[in-house]
Scaffold this active site. Structure first.
Site, PDB file in Angstrom:
ATOM      1  N   SER A  57      41.169  31.020   8.540  1.00  0.00           N
ATOM      2  CA  SER A  57      41.758  31.239   9.873  1.00  0.00           C
ATOM      3  C   SER A  57      43.056  30.456   9.939  1.00  0.00           C
ATOM      4  O   SER A  57      43.251  29.501   9.199  1.00  0.00           O
ATOM      5  CB  SER A  57      40.805  30.713  10.947  1.00  0.00           C
ATOM      6  OG  SER A  57      41.447  30.618  12.200  1.00  0.00           O
TER       7      SER A  57
ATOM      8  N   TYR B 213      34.674  24.774  14.358  1.00  0.00           N
ATOM      9  CA  TYR B 213      35.348  25.952  13.792  1.00  0.00           C
ATOM     10  C   TYR B 213      36.483  25.504  12.871  1.00  0.00           C
ATOM     11  O   TYR B 213      36.623  25.989  11.736  1.00  0.00           O
ATOM     12  CB  TYR B 213      35.883  26.845  14.921  1.00  0.00           C
ATOM     13  CG  TYR B 213      36.406  28.185  14.440  1.00  0.00           C
ATOM     14  CD1 TYR B 213      35.537  29.222  14.116  1.00  0.00           C
ATOM     15  CD2 TYR B 213      37.778  28.413  14.296  1.00  0.00           C
ATOM     16  CE1 TYR B 213      36.011  30.453  13.672  1.00  0.00           C
ATOM     17  CE2 TYR B 213      38.265  29.639  13.855  1.00  0.00           C
ATOM     18  CZ  TYR B 213      37.371  30.654  13.545  1.00  0.00           C
ATOM     19  OH  TYR B 213      37.852  31.869  13.099  1.00  0.00           O
TER      20      TYR B 213
HETATM   21  N1  LIG Z   1      39.217  37.714  15.354  1.00  0.00           N
HETATM   22  C1  LIG Z   1      40.007  36.681  15.168  1.00  0.00           C
HETATM   23  O1  LIG Z   1      40.910  36.407  15.980  1.00  0.00           O
HETATM   24  C2  LIG Z   1      39.897  35.840  13.923  1.00  0.00           C
HETATM   25  C3  LIG Z   1      40.914  34.915  13.650  1.00  0.00           C
HETATM   26  C4  LIG Z   1      40.857  34.150  12.492  1.00  0.00           C
HETATM   27  C5  LIG Z   1      39.774  34.281  11.641  1.00  0.00           C
HETATM   28  N2  LIG Z   1      38.795  35.168  11.946  1.00  0.00           N
HETATM   29  C6  LIG Z   1      37.680  35.270  11.000  1.00  0.00           C
HETATM   30  O2  LIG Z   1      37.581  36.609  10.551  1.00  0.00           O
HETATM   31  C7  LIG Z   1      36.228  36.868  10.151  1.00  0.00           C
HETATM   32  C8  LIG Z   1      35.770  38.190  10.760  1.00  0.00           C
HETATM   33  O3  LIG Z   1      35.721  38.056  12.179  1.00  0.00           O
HETATM   34  P1  LIG Z   1      35.943  39.273  13.188  1.00  0.00           P
HETATM   35  O4  LIG Z   1      37.213  39.007  13.898  1.00  0.00           O
HETATM   36  O5  LIG Z   1      35.750  40.555  12.500  1.00  0.00           O
HETATM   37  O6  LIG Z   1      34.735  38.963  14.221  1.00  0.00           O
HETATM   38  P2  LIG Z   1      33.474  39.823  14.657  1.00  0.00           P
HETATM   39  O7  LIG Z   1      32.672  38.889  15.504  1.00  0.00           O
HETATM   40  O8  LIG Z   1      33.904  41.100  15.247  1.00  0.00           O
HETATM   41  O9  LIG Z   1      32.716  40.164  13.299  1.00  0.00           O
HETATM   42  C9  LIG Z   1      32.062  39.187  12.548  1.00  0.00           C
HETATM   43  C10 LIG Z   1      30.784  39.789  11.982  1.00  0.00           C
HETATM   44  O10 LIG Z   1      30.179  38.800  11.151  1.00  0.00           O
HETATM   45  C11 LIG Z   1      28.786  38.793  11.420  1.00  0.00           C
HETATM   46  N3  LIG Z   1      28.253  37.474  11.083  1.00  0.00           N
HETATM   47  C12 LIG Z   1      28.498  36.297  11.699  1.00  0.00           C
HETATM   48  N4  LIG Z   1      27.831  35.318  11.105  1.00  0.00           N
HETATM   49  C13 LIG Z   1      27.141  35.882  10.079  1.00  0.00           C
HETATM   50  C14 LIG Z   1      26.274  35.376   9.091  1.00  0.00           C
HETATM   51  N5  LIG Z   1      25.964  34.071   9.028  1.00  0.00           N
HETATM   52  N6  LIG Z   1      25.745  36.243   8.189  1.00  0.00           N
HETATM   53  C15 LIG Z   1      26.053  37.572   8.226  1.00  0.00           C
HETATM   54  N7  LIG Z   1      26.849  38.097   9.158  1.00  0.00           N
HETATM   55  C16 LIG Z   1      27.403  37.259  10.074  1.00  0.00           C
HETATM   56  C17 LIG Z   1      28.685  39.120  12.894  1.00  0.00           C
HETATM   57  O11 LIG Z   1      27.374  39.588  13.252  1.00  0.00           O
HETATM   58  C18 LIG Z   1      29.765  40.158  13.072  1.00  0.00           C
HETATM   59  O12 LIG Z   1      29.283  41.461  12.879  1.00  0.00           O
HETATM   60  C19 LIG Z   1      35.422  35.648  10.594  1.00  0.00           C
HETATM   61  O13 LIG Z   1      35.214  34.801   9.485  1.00  0.00           O
HETATM   62  C20 LIG Z   1      36.337  34.981  11.591  1.00  0.00           C
HETATM   63  O14 LIG Z   1      36.088  33.601  11.721  1.00  0.00           O
HETATM   64  C21 LIG Z   1      38.813  35.943  13.056  1.00  0.00           C
END
Ligand SMILES: NC(=O)c1ccc[n+]([C@@H]2O[C@H](COP(=O)([O-])OP(=O)(O)OC[C@H]3O[C@@H](n4cnc5c(N)ncnc54)[C@H](O)[C@@H]3O)[C@@H](O)[C@H]2O)c1
Length: 278
Positions: free
Chosen positions: A154, A167
């Site tokens: 991130s 986080y």
């Molecule tokens: N959306 C943002 O702004 C953002 C910014 C920086 C980083 N990220 C990172 O990107 C990645 C994807 O996030 P996203 O934006 O698609 O969010 P999201 O919440 O839409 O999707 C994340 C998915 O991961 C699954 N998940 C969470 N913990 C889990 C686990 N322990 N085992 C299996 N599945 C699990 C959730 O059920 C969900 O379906 C994450 O690592 C998040 O931290 C997101």
């Protein structure tokens, strides 16, 4: 569009959001796909997580591209579950060439009054889950002398942020794990690289409790109410990027031709890295 023909790509957190986008992007370019998701909410996470229906929908979307898809309900923090899924994928699809350690949760909390359960959840899902993903796929990749591993950190993996200690710590940890794994696997034809997304338009940011932090004055703030606040996080004047913008970089790092890019961190963050890193 067939640059991943014959490849097998494993994407964690594939039920929705960025994980679904990556799974479809690989399928569109010829890869068979393995996805997992916990498909279960966590008492330590303030918003709903992916569901079994959403995981099934990603599988349907991958198969609609004419590719095979294994979809499994597995929590990445469960090492035995991850090992079993990798073994099943190698048995049914022959191998795993690419792994995207994408699953993660967003949690809030300052250091002075941080519930241990929230810290434990962030470390389990965001850091241990990434370690488990890399460790589970590495033996098969070493045997085949080929692998492309992409981890999702991130923009908060490169800076501090108030009220998000777990986080932030977990996402800095992802970068450390990525660099260490890149060195461990450097002699085996395997690359390991991290992406640091900015705010990405997925259910992780489109949630009322987060909107409320930006507009505590409003009873029921909407995206329109908070998007100007979100835009101040980035250097470029954009509130949130689309998941497909991250997928483009995942594909780049996962390409066979990216053989000698390893241990690097690629920001997809509308200029945040310009402010916080050398
Ligand atoms: N959306 C943002 O702004 C953002 C910014 C920086 C980083 N990220 C990172 O990107 C990645 C994807 O996030 P996203 O934006 O698609 O969010 P999201 O919440 O839409 O999707 C994340 C998915 O991961 C699954 N998940 C969470 N913990 C889990 C686990 N322990 N085992 C299996 N599945 C699990 C959730 O059920 C969900 O379906 C994450 O690592 C998040 O931290 C997101």
């Amino acid at each position: 569009m067939d640059d991943f023909q014959g490849r097998v790509a494993f994407v964690t957190g594939g039920a929705r959001g960025q994980g679904r986008s990556h799974a479809i992007a690989f399928a569109e370019r010829g890869a068979d796909v393995v996805i997992c998701d916990r498909c279960e909410d966590s008492p330590a996470v303030a918003y709903p997580l992916g569901t079994e229906d959403e995981l099934a929908e990603t599988k349907r979307l991958v198969e609609a591209k004419g590719r095979k898809c294994i979809a499994a309900k597995v929590n990445t923090a469960d090492r035995d579950g991850m090992n079993a899924l990798v073994a099943r994928a190698e048995d049914e699809l022959g191998k795993i060439d690419i792994a995207v350690a994408n699953a993660g949760v967003s949690v809030m909390g300052g250091v002075a009054d941080h519930p241990s359960a929230v810290w434990d959840e962030a470390i389990a899902s965001n850091l241990t889950g990434v370690f488990n993903t890399i460790s589970a796929v590495a033996p098969g990749m070493i045997k085949r002398n080929y692998g492309r591993i992409v981890t999702i950190s991130s923009m908060l993996g490169r800076q501090g942020s108030p009220g998000q200690i777990a986080y932030v710590a977990s996402k800095w940890g992802v970068i450390g794990a990525t660099k260490a794994a890149a060195l461990d696997l450097a002699y085996h034809g395997i690359t390991v690289n991290a992406i640091t997304p900015g705010s990405i338009s997925t259910p992780m940011i489109h949630r009322k409790d987060l909107y409320k932090i930006f507009r505590p004055d409003l009873e029921d703030p909407t995206w329109d109410d908070v998007s100007s606040g979100f835009a101040t996080i980035h250097a470029q004047p954009v509130a949130a990027l689309e998941p497909e913008e991250v997928s483009r970089v995942v594909l780049f790092l996962a390409a066979e031709a990216s053989a000698h890019l390893t241990g690097i961190v690629v920001p997809v963050d509308a200029g945040v890295a310009a402010k916080v890193t050398a």
